[in-house]
Design a protein around this motif. Sequence first.
Motif, PDB file in Angstrom:
ATOM      1  N   ASN A 487       0.820  -1.209   0.000  1.00 38.60           N
ATOM      2  CA  ASN A 487       0.000   0.000   0.000  1.00 38.60           C
ATOM      3  C   ASN A 487       0.857   1.264   0.000  1.00 38.60           C
ATOM      4  OD1 ASN A 487      -2.028  -1.884   0.211  1.00 38.60           O
ATOM      5  ND2 ASN A 487      -3.146  -0.814   1.830  1.00 38.60           N
ATOM      6  N   ALA A 488       1.891   1.293   0.842  1.00 39.93           N
ATOM      7  CA  ALA A 488       2.740   2.486   0.900  1.00 39.93           C
ATOM      8  C   ALA A 488       3.518   2.676  -0.395  1.00 39.93           C
ATOM      9  CB  ALA A 488       3.692   2.386   2.088  1.00 39.93           C
ATOM     10  N   ALA A 489       3.965   1.577  -0.999  1.00 46.93           N
ATOM     11  CA  ALA A 489       4.675   1.684  -2.275  1.00 46.93           C
ATOM     12  C   ALA A 489       3.743   2.203  -3.366  1.00 46.93           C
ATOM     13  CB  ALA A 489       5.261   0.332  -2.663  1.00 46.93           C
ATOM     14  N   ALA A 490       2.494   1.743  -3.363  1.00 44.98           N
ATOM     15  CA  ALA A 490       1.520   2.232  -4.345  1.00 44.98           C
ATOM     16  C   ALA A 490       1.279   3.728  -4.166  1.00 44.98           C
ATOM     17  CB  ALA A 490       0.219   1.460  -4.211  1.00 44.98           C
ATOM     18  N   ILE A 491       1.128   4.173  -2.922  1.00 47.97           N
ATOM     19  CA  ILE A 491       0.936   5.602  -2.653  1.00 47.97           C
ATOM     20  C   ILE A 491       2.136   6.398  -3.161  1.00 47.97           C
ATOM     21  CG2 ILE A 491       0.748   7.324  -0.813  1.00 47.97           C
ATOM     22  CD1 ILE A 491      -0.736   5.135   0.836  1.00 47.97           C
ATOM     23  N   THR A 492       3.331   5.904  -2.877  1.00 45.00           N
ATOM     24  CA  THR A 492       4.551   6.582  -3.325  1.00 45.00           C
ATOM     25  C   THR A 492       4.599   6.658  -4.839  1.00 45.00           C
ATOM     26  OG1 THR A 492       5.701   5.785  -1.348  1.00 45.00           O
ATOM     27  CG2 THR A 492       7.067   6.546  -3.179  1.00 45.00           C
ATOM     28  N   ASN A 493       4.271   5.570  -5.510  1.00 46.11           N
ATOM     29  CA  ASN A 493       4.225   5.522  -6.968  1.00 46.11           C
ATOM     30  C   ASN A 493       3.271   6.589  -7.507  1.00 46.11           C
ATOM     31  OD1 ASN A 493       3.638   2.717  -9.302  1.00 46.11           O
ATOM     32  ND2 ASN A 493       3.851   4.885  -9.708  1.00 46.11           N
ATOM     33  N   LEU A 494       2.080   6.668  -6.950  1.00 47.45           N
ATOM     34  CA  LEU A 494       1.078   7.628  -7.410  1.00 47.45           C
ATOM     35  C   LEU A 494       1.554   9.069  -7.210  1.00 47.45           C
ATOM     36  CD1 LEU A 494      -1.928   5.673  -5.941  1.00 47.45           C
ATOM     37  CD2 LEU A 494      -1.764   6.328  -8.357  1.00 47.45           C
ATOM     38  N   ARG A 495       2.135   9.351  -6.066  1.00 52.57           N
ATOM     39  CA  ARG A 495       2.583  10.717  -5.785  1.00 52.57           C
ATOM     40  C   ARG A 495       3.804  11.090  -6.625  1.00 52.57           C
ATOM     41  NH1 ARG A 495       1.481  10.397   0.788  1.00 52.57           N
ATOM     42  NH2 ARG A 495      -0.781  10.746   0.626  1.00 52.57           N
ATOM     43  N   ASP A 496       4.690  10.128  -6.872  1.00 55.88           N
ATOM     44  CA  ASP A 496       5.833  10.400  -7.750  1.00 55.88           C
ATOM     45  C   ASP A 496       5.364  10.695  -9.171  1.00 55.88           C
ATOM     46  OD1 ASP A 496       7.578  10.028  -5.653  1.00 55.88           O
ATOM     47  OD2 ASP A 496       8.179   7.999  -6.243  1.00 55.88           O
ATOM     48  N   ALA A 497       4.320  10.003  -9.613  1.00 53.93           N
ATOM     49  CA  ALA A 497       3.786  10.251 -10.955  1.00 53.93           C
ATOM     50  C   ALA A 497       3.251  11.676 -11.072  1.00 53.93           C
ATOM     51  CB  ALA A 497       2.694   9.239 -11.279  1.00 53.93           C
ATOM     52  N   VAL A 498       2.610  12.161 -10.024  1.00 53.37           N
ATOM     53  CA  VAL A 498       2.102  13.541 -10.026  1.00 53.37           C
ATOM     54  C   VAL A 498       3.262  14.527 -10.132  1.00 53.37           C
ATOM     55  CG1 VAL A 498       0.890  15.284  -8.665  1.00 53.37           C
ATOM     56  CG2 VAL A 498       0.009  12.940  -8.756  1.00 53.37           C
ATOM     57  N   LYS A 499       4.324  14.296  -9.368  1.00 53.70           N
ATOM     58  CA  LYS A 499       5.487  15.194  -9.413  1.00 53.70           C
ATOM     59  C   LYS A 499       6.156  15.149 -10.784  1.00 53.70           C
ATOM     60  CE  LYS A 499       7.222  13.373  -5.587  1.00 53.70           C
ATOM     61  NZ  LYS A 499       8.124  13.116  -4.421  1.00 53.70           N
ATOM     62  N   ALA A 502       4.299  17.202 -13.456  1.00 51.77           N
ATOM     63  CA  ALA A 502       4.534  18.642 -13.362  1.00 51.77           C
ATOM     64  C   ALA A 502       5.859  19.031 -14.011  1.00 51.77           C
ATOM     65  CB  ALA A 502       4.512  19.070 -11.895  1.00 51.77           C
ATOM     66  N   ILE A 503       6.866  18.190 -13.865  1.00 51.02           N
ATOM     67  CA  ILE A 503       8.193  18.512 -14.410  1.00 51.02           C
ATOM     68  C   ILE A 503       8.201  18.440 -15.929  1.00 51.02           C
ATOM     69  CG2 ILE A 503      10.596  17.711 -14.519  1.00 51.02           C
ATOM     70  CD1 ILE A 503      10.217  16.814 -11.569  1.00 51.02           C
ATOM     71  N   VAL A 504       7.519  17.448 -16.502  1.00 48.29           N
ATOM     72  CA  VAL A 504       7.551  17.279 -17.964  1.00 48.29           C
ATOM     73  C   VAL A 504       6.441  18.050 -18.663  1.00 48.29           C
ATOM     74  CG1 VAL A 504       8.623  15.016 -17.710  1.00 48.29           C
ATOM     75  CG2 VAL A 504       6.132  15.172 -17.974  1.00 48.29           C
ATOM     76  N   GLY A 505       5.610  18.753 -17.897  1.00 47.48           N
ATOM     77  CA  GLY A 505       4.556  19.554 -18.499  1.00 47.48           C
ATOM     78  C   GLY A 505       3.341  18.765 -18.928  1.00 47.48           C
ATOM     79  N   ALA A 506       3.130  17.604 -18.312  1.00 45.18           N
ATOM     80  CA  ALA A 506       1.951  16.793 -18.617  1.00 45.18           C
ATOM     81  C   ALA A 506       0.869  17.057 -17.576  1.00 45.18           C
ATOM     82  CB  ALA A 506       2.317  15.316 -18.632  1.00 45.18           C
ATOM     83  N   ALA A 507      -0.345  16.723 -17.919  1.00 43.46           N
ATOM     84  CA  ALA A 507      -1.463  16.896 -16.992  1.00 43.46           C
ATOM     85  C   ALA A 507      -1.660  15.598 -16.217  1.00 43.46           C
ATOM     86  CB  ALA A 507      -2.730  17.252 -17.753  1.00 43.46           C
ATOM     87  N   PRO A 508      -1.394  15.588 -14.910  1.00 45.98           N
ATOM     88  CA  PRO A 508      -1.600  14.352 -14.150  1.00 45.98           C
ATOM     89  C   PRO A 508      -3.077  14.040 -14.016  1.00 45.98           C
ATOM     90  CG  PRO A 508      -1.111  16.162 -12.669  1.00 45.98           C
ATOM     91  CD  PRO A 508      -0.952  16.706 -14.062  1.00 45.98           C
ATOM     92  N   ASP A 509      -3.389  12.789 -13.950  1.00 48.80           N
ATOM     93  CA  ASP A 509      -4.766  12.376 -13.716  1.00 48.80           C
ATOM     94  C   ASP A 509      -5.135  12.760 -12.280  1.00 48.80           C
ATOM     95  OD1 ASP A 509      -7.162  11.065 -13.245  1.00 48.80           O
ATOM     96  OD2 ASP A 509      -6.592   9.287 -14.399  1.00 48.80           O
ATOM     97  N   PRO A 510      -6.150  13.595 -12.070  1.00 50.06           N
ATOM     98  CA  PRO A 510      -6.519  13.984 -10.695  1.00 50.06           C
ATOM     99  C   PRO A 510      -6.850  12.786  -9.815  1.00 50.06           C
ATOM    100  CG  PRO A 510      -7.673  15.331 -12.321  1.00 50.06           C
ATOM    101  CD  PRO A 510      -7.004  14.225 -13.083  1.00 50.06           C
TER     102      PRO A 510
END
Length: 681
Positions: A487-499, A502-510
């Motif tokens: 569960n914690a790894a999944a949360i980390t994966n999701l939050r890293d994807a959001v970050k 933002a860096i590559v200029g893509a729109a993260p899935d809310p």
Amino acid sequence: MKKLYTSMWILIFLFFSFHFAVAQTNTNPWIIKADKIDPSDYYGITVANGMIGIVSSPQPLTVKAVVLNGAYDLYGRGMVSNIMEVFDFLNMTLDVDGERVTAANISNMRQSLNMKKAVFTSSFDFKDKATVTYSYMALRQLPYTALVNVTIHAKKDITVIPASVMQAPDMLRDVQNYYNEIDRPQALIRLLTSTAKSPTGKLLIAASNCFIFPEKHGEEPQVIHEMWDNNMHSMKFYKHLKAGENYSFSVAGSILSSANDPDPLNSAERLTIYAALQGKDQLLNAHYAAWDSLWKSDIQIEGDPDAQLAVHSAMYHLYSFVRAGTAYSISPMGLSGLGYNGHIFWDADLWMFPAILELHPALAKSMIEYRYERLQAAERNAFSHGFKGAMYPWESAETGDEETPVWALSGPFEHHITADVAIAAWNYFCVTQDTPWLKEKGYPILKETADFWASRVQRNGPGHYDIDNVVAADEWAENVDNNAFTNAAAITNLRDAVKAAAIVGAAPDPDWTVVADNIPILKFPDGVTKEFAAYHGEPIKQADVNLLAYPLNFITDTAQIRKDLLYYEPRIGNGPAMSYSVLSLLYERSGNSEKAYSLFHRSYQPNEVPPFNVLAETAGGTNPYFATGAGGMLQAVLNGFGGLEITDHGIEQLKPKLPKAWNQLTITGVGKEKKTYVVRK
């Protein structure tokens, strides 16, 4: 006055005698020695260059096995693809005065590995007639080529017949043997070559070798080719030696498969010719220079020579098992044999990758490239299981499809591997700050794995986006719900994807943030983090909850980290070595450096097997070399005692405290800037 001079000379004598004795007993930080060879209790050590792995043998002039990276086929073991042993193309025989050298008629056999130069050396006496020394290496500058150097010292007038032997292991089929002489004005090259097909015929494997003689062209010994049977042939020469005379020669050989090259036969012979015409000295100098470059990233421990040797051994093996410029990762046993079928697990992404990334980002890039090239296979895997995005397989080989044997539940259920891959991709960006890479390769991994988790959770209301029916990082816990690490790894994966978005200029899935905020991390009534929903304190195979503090940095409260440490440490069974390395790191970061030091030793010493102290997977185990354990142990040093931390902005250093046994810790060549970090008492 005479008494004064006498006393002074005694003091000087004692001073130098003491320092000579210390010099004699000090452990060389680069050389692992085996002065007593017991074939019944012998576990070989590997020389490798990221493509070829060569495992030592207690038998004279012989290697135990040769493994070629990327050469997988379906045979025998679990009905899945397995890495293969390939031609033994470095073995030799030696006759002295008509008698074959064997383990039964030699004495004083000694073996050693020089880790600084990545050279394995063995020597022995043959009766009272000769001393033989031979060394071999997988040339670092030439990925498919190895070199053997042999020196025969004659104690009496003798006639020797050295032979290079090419032999196919039983698993290969349709063996074809060739012998070719290439005579040019500047050189005469004799090629001993063989080809064979893999068990199903999927791959063609080819190996070729040749002698490199010290004599001028036209004065070399005459070489005789001999056919023995279908899977073995050899070439030999005669040499008469006078008492006291030394004679040296070399064998250069190359090996490839059609997984590496579309024309392995011609390429093996061309590469062997290329090596031969460079000559021994040039080959050695380039090999040494390549390893000198690798060792610019080093860990130096003052005050603890045993720990220094063990750390160098761990570094040496990880450096040996991976190669820049490829798309190959590292199996739990590296290139030391067929362990775990040569498959790629979370061991690569979570345990080995961080240490390699901090010391050599270019090597780590090959490991994450392996995952990127198999992203489409992970997408197919997710689709097959009814999910979106990319679901990485628990065991991966050539194609990136699931290679876990059917009887193992980890294949369809150990889903944390998907987050482990994504976290490795994010960490690669954090260390390198390579935004073009993130946009092209890193973000696609992070996006597709985040989509997987968004489709994987069961949405049972706020705070209950549950992840049910998984195999935990603690693999004794099968088909459990809401595993803490998953569960914690999944949360980390999701939050890293959001970050990353933002860096590559893509729109993260809310939805990624919504899902991350609602995946539960369970606790006992006393506040201890609960390993999974139905967990009630049973023994565990390996660290699980403790991984939330490191490497996930999900739990950061010191009191919570200590509470979880005290609860789970006594519950760890005789599982793999890396549990104790992460416990060591966490105790160090919690301020208890002596407890950390004790656990650091426990992470490798009980797993060492003779005569080279190579690491088995578990204490008392017999399956070296366990590269996963080496990766964990190095993280205990780098990220524990060394205080290094991978952050979103690069590598930073915390404020560590050294154990009493260490005077100073120096870490050189860190990150893309190749920085040096020093920790003093």
